[in-house]
Design a protein around this motif. Structure first.
Motif, short mmCIF file in Angstrom:
data_model
loop_
_atom_site.label_atom_id
_atom_site.label_comp_id
_atom_site.label_asym_id
_atom_site.label_seq_id
_atom_site.Cartn_x
_atom_site.Cartn_y
_atom_site.Cartn_z
N UNK A 91 6.92 38.56 28.60
CA UNK A 91 6.88 39.42 27.44
C UNK A 91 7.30 40.83 27.86
N UNK A 92 7.91 41.59 26.97
CA UNK A 92 8.29 42.97 27.29
C UNK A 92 7.05 43.84 27.53
N UNK A 93 7.17 44.79 28.40
CA UNK A 93 6.05 45.64 28.79
C UNK A 93 5.33 46.31 27.62
N UNK A 94 6.01 46.87 26.62
CA UNK A 94 5.27 47.57 25.55
C UNK A 94 4.35 46.68 24.71
N UNK A 95 4.56 45.38 24.70
CA UNK A 95 3.68 44.52 23.89
C UNK A 95 2.63 43.81 24.74
N UNK A 96 2.58 44.13 26.03
CA UNK A 96 1.56 43.56 26.91
C UNK A 96 0.21 44.19 26.60
N UNK A 97 -0.88 43.52 26.94
CA UNK A 97 -2.21 44.07 26.69
C UNK A 97 -2.48 45.31 27.55
N UNK A 136 19.92 51.91 35.91
CA UNK A 136 18.49 51.96 35.59
C UNK A 136 17.67 51.06 36.48
N UNK A 137 18.24 49.92 36.86
CA UNK A 137 17.54 49.00 37.75
C UNK A 137 17.28 49.67 39.10
N UNK A 138 18.27 50.37 39.63
CA UNK A 138 18.10 51.10 40.90
C UNK A 138 17.05 52.19 40.76
N UNK A 139 17.06 52.88 39.62
CA UNK A 139 16.06 53.93 39.39
C UNK A 139 14.65 53.34 39.35
N UNK A 140 14.48 52.23 38.64
CA UNK A 140 13.17 51.58 38.57
C UNK A 140 12.73 51.07 39.93
N UNK A 155 3.93 56.11 20.44
CA UNK A 155 5.21 56.66 20.00
C UNK A 155 6.36 56.08 20.79
N UNK A 156 7.13 56.94 21.44
CA UNK A 156 8.29 56.49 22.20
C UNK A 156 8.06 56.40 23.68
N UNK A 157 6.81 56.53 24.13
CA UNK A 157 6.52 56.52 25.56
C UNK A 157 5.57 55.40 25.95
N UNK A 211 12.33 52.22 25.11
CA UNK A 211 13.50 51.35 25.15
C UNK A 211 13.75 50.81 26.56
N UNK A 212 13.51 51.62 27.59
CA UNK A 212 13.63 51.14 28.96
C UNK A 212 12.49 50.19 29.29
N UNK A 213 11.30 50.50 28.81
CA UNK A 213 10.14 49.64 29.07
C UNK A 213 10.33 48.25 28.46
#
Length: 69
Positions: free
Chosen positions: A1-7, A23-27, A45-47, A62-64
């Motif tokens: 599951x995508x990170x923002x919808x995880x518990x 972005x993958x290298x940054x992460x 919000x957006x974070x 969006x990155x998360x």
């Protein structure tokens, strides 16, 4: 599951990162790689705020969404 919808508050393991190479290298430099563990602290919000290793990190929603747990 995508990170923002995880518990929120649970220990999670990164399964896959679907971001582009830049972005993958940054992460990766932040320690977010498949197999790493993190804790989702807040989604507002957006974070997305998470705890990884000894620190806290805020990333754009969006990155998360490209981080699967």
């Amino acid at each position: 599951m995508p990170l923002p919808i995880a518990p929120v508050g649970e220990e999670l393991t990164v399964k896959k990162v679907l971001a582009d190479e830049r972005n993958k290298r940054h992460l990766e430099s932040l320690g977010i790689v498949p197999g790493s563990s993190l804790r989702l602290l807040s989604v507002s919000g957006g974070s997305v705020i998470l705890r990884i290793r000894e620190g806290r990190l805020a990333i754009d929603r969006s990155l998360a969404c490209k981080i699967l747990v």
